[in-house]
Write an enzyme that holds these catalytic residues in place. Structure first.
Site, PDB file in Angstrom:
ATOM      1  CG  HIS A  63      -0.481  -0.505   2.448  1.00 10.00           C
ATOM      2  ND1 HIS A  63       0.253   0.291   3.299  1.00 10.00           N
ATOM      3  CD2 HIS A  63      -0.565  -1.716   3.036  1.00 10.00           C
ATOM      4  CE1 HIS A  63       0.583  -0.440   4.369  1.00 10.00           C
ATOM      5  NE2 HIS A  63       0.095  -1.647   4.227  1.00 10.00           N
ATOM      6  CG  HIS A  71       0.253   8.657   1.468  1.00 11.82           C
ATOM      7  ND1 HIS A  71      -0.562   7.618   1.887  1.00 11.82           N
ATOM      8  CD2 HIS A  71       1.077   8.936   2.515  1.00 11.82           C
ATOM      9  CE1 HIS A  71      -0.264   7.320   3.147  1.00 11.82           C
ATOM     10  NE2 HIS A  71       0.729   8.089   3.549  1.00 11.82           N
ATOM     11  CG  HIS A 123       4.907   6.152   4.446  1.00 14.25           C
ATOM     12  ND1 HIS A 123       5.103   6.330   5.817  1.00 14.25           N
ATOM     13  CD2 HIS A 123       3.704   6.716   4.172  1.00 14.25           C
ATOM     14  CE1 HIS A 123       4.060   6.948   6.321  1.00 14.25           C
ATOM     15  NE2 HIS A 123       3.186   7.202   5.345  1.00 14.25           N
ATOM     16  CG  HIS A 144       3.072  11.036   5.431  1.00 14.54           C
ATOM     17  ND1 HIS A 144       1.907  10.312   5.266  1.00 14.54           N
ATOM     18  CD2 HIS A 144       2.738  12.335   5.201  1.00 14.54           C
ATOM     19  CE1 HIS A 144       0.914  11.145   4.960  1.00 14.54           C
ATOM     20  NE2 HIS A 144       1.405  12.385   4.923  1.00 14.54           N
ATOM     21  CB  THR A 161      -3.492   8.768   6.799  1.00 15.01           C
ATOM     22  OG1 THR A 161      -2.331   8.141   6.210  1.00 15.01           O
ATOM     23  CG2 THR A 161      -3.135  10.146   7.318  1.00 15.01           C
ATOM     24  CD  GLU A 180      -2.605   9.762   3.306  1.00 17.66           C
ATOM     25  OE1 GLU A 180      -1.875   9.704   4.317  1.00 17.66           O
ATOM     26  OE2 GLU A 180      -3.503   8.934   3.081  1.00 17.66           O
TER      27      GLU A 180
HETATM   28  C1  LIG Z   1       1.721  -2.071  16.490  1.00 19.91           C
HETATM   29  O1  LIG Z   1       2.739  -1.957  15.534  1.00 19.91           O
HETATM   30  C2  LIG Z   1       2.448  -1.195  14.436  1.00 19.91           C
HETATM   31  C3  LIG Z   1       1.164  -0.779  14.164  1.00 19.91           C
HETATM   32  C4  LIG Z   1       0.932  -0.019  13.020  1.00 19.91           C
HETATM   33  C5  LIG Z   1       1.962   0.294  12.168  1.00 19.91           C
HETATM   34  C6  LIG Z   1       1.638   1.078  10.937  1.00 19.91           C
HETATM   35  N1  LIG Z   1       2.778   1.743  10.464  1.00 19.91           N
HETATM   36  S1  LIG Z   1       3.030   3.256  10.944  1.00 19.91           S
HETATM   37  O2  LIG Z   1       2.643   3.349  12.308  1.00 19.91           O
HETATM   38  O3  LIG Z   1       4.375   3.628  10.682  1.00 19.91           O
HETATM   39  C7  LIG Z   1       2.051   4.323  10.054  1.00 19.91           C
HETATM   40  C8  LIG Z   1       0.841   4.109   9.503  1.00 19.91           C
HETATM   41  C9  LIG Z   1       0.317   5.245   8.834  1.00 19.91           C
HETATM   42  C10 LIG Z   1       1.117   6.326   8.881  1.00 19.91           C
HETATM   43  S2  LIG Z   1       0.826   7.885   8.243  1.00 19.91           S
HETATM   44  N2  LIG Z   1       0.338   7.735   6.731  1.00 19.91           N
HETATM   45  O4  LIG Z   1      -0.238   8.454   9.035  1.00 19.91           O
HETATM   46  O5  LIG Z   1       2.097   8.575   8.299  1.00 19.91           O
HETATM   47  S3  LIG Z   1       2.540   5.907   9.742  1.00 19.91           S
HETATM   48  C11 LIG Z   1       3.236  -0.098  12.439  1.00 19.91           C
HETATM   49  C12 LIG Z   1       3.486  -0.845  13.578  1.00 19.91           C
HETATM   50 ZN   LIG Z   2       1.567   8.312   5.364  1.00 19.89          ZN
END
Ligand SMILES: COc1ccc(CNS(=O)(=O)c2ccc(S(N)(=O)=O)s2)cc1
Ligand SMILES: [Zn+2]
Length: 265
Positions: free
Chosen positions: A67, A98, A96, A121, A207, A108
């Site tokens: 994704h 988008h 990463h 991001h 997000t 986003e």
């Molecule tokens: C419980 O372990 C976990 C749980 C969840 C994640 C997801 N990955 S993450 O947290 O880096 C992100 C998801 C979305 C992001 S955004 N587009 O808002 O910057 S950052 C990793 C480890």
């Molecule tokens: Zn992101």
């Protein structure tokens, strides 16, 4: 439930099934950053420049997780973030992107409804909290500022030489689930605008699922330029279902009672 994604069957409108917070949360991200009128971003003269200390990464993995594409340095990386609206020091975790399948969509966050072709991001976690001592724990904590994500809009223009090592690697992770160890060093600092003074900041969430409401968002006003060829390289990355990832962005969420602060007039 099939893992979440961005298609009609598993996209943002379906995420509430596994993640009720998608519909019940009152601090979801992204949002439309409105700069005039009633609910517009309010200038806050106390907001200082964001400070990043990003020594060039020497060891990292570049991954297509189906994704997005993600650059994750080894655990020993010492990159840190402070300043801006933050009161603590944050550790860099990963960056990463988008993007959309044409230049009129992909980011986003939006500015007065305008989308940019992509958004970068930079994900960080609060390394000074007594409540957690790892990124995974930070994501799982209910701390409203466990994470800080720096958002940079991408716009089409000149080729971005600093991002070329990344965009040149996209063809190597075309297949979902594939990853490569990043060859050589990568200087993330060189990708960013010189001055990190003009930004919007607000309390929000991840997000993507789990959509945890633990993020202090800092979205910079000044876009980063990339070439059309560099944008096209993102659009050739596959989603694991034999199709390119096109449009891995969540639509804007309601602001509810939140306010957005701006570090500039
Ligand atoms: C419980 O372990 C976990 C749980 C969840 C994640 C997801 N990955 S993450 O947290 O880096 C992100 C998801 C979305 C992001 S955004 N587009 O808002 O910057 S950052 C990793 C480890
Ligand atoms: Zn992101």
């Amino acid at each position: 439930m099939a893992p979440w994604g961005y298609s009609k069957e598993n996209g943002p409108a379906t995420w509430h099934k596994d993640c009720p917070i998608a519909n019940t949360g009152v601090r979801q991200s992204p949002i439309d950053l409105i700069t005039t009128g009633q609910t517009c971003a309010k200038y806050d003269s106390n907001l200082k420049p964001v400070i990043v200390s990003y020594p060039a990464f020497s060891e990292a993995t570049f991954l297509n997780n189906g994704h997005s594409v993600q650059f994750q340095p080894s655990a020993g990386n010492l990159s840190e973030l402070s300043g801006g609206p933050l009161t603590k020091k944050y550790k860099f975790e990963q960056f990463h992107f988008h993007w959309g399948n044409n230049d009129s969509e992909g980011s986003e966050h939006r500015v007065n409804g305008k989308m940019y072709p992509a958004e970068l991001h930079l994900v960080h976690w609060n390394s000074e909290s007594p409540n957690f001592s790892s990124f995974q724990e930070a994501v799982g904590s209910n701390d409203p500022h466990a994470l800080c994500v720096l958002g940079f809009f991408l716009k089409v223009g000149a080729e971005n030489a600093s991002l070329k090592p990344i965009t040149d690697l996209l063809s190597k992770v075309k297949n979902a689930g594939s990853s490569v160890s990043f060859p050589g060093k990568f200087d993330l600092k060189a990708v960013l605008p010189e001055t990190l003074t003009d930004y919007y900041t607000y309390d929000g969430s991840l997000t993507t699922p789990p959509l945890a409401e633990c993020v202090k968002w800092i979205v910079f006003k000044e876009p980063i330029e990339v070439s059309t060829a560099q944008m096209e390289a993102f659009r050739a990355v596959d989603d694991g279902h034999g199709k390119p990832i096109t449009g891995n962005y969540r639509p804007p969420c309601p602001l509810h009672t939140r306010t957005v602060a701006a570090s500039f007039k």
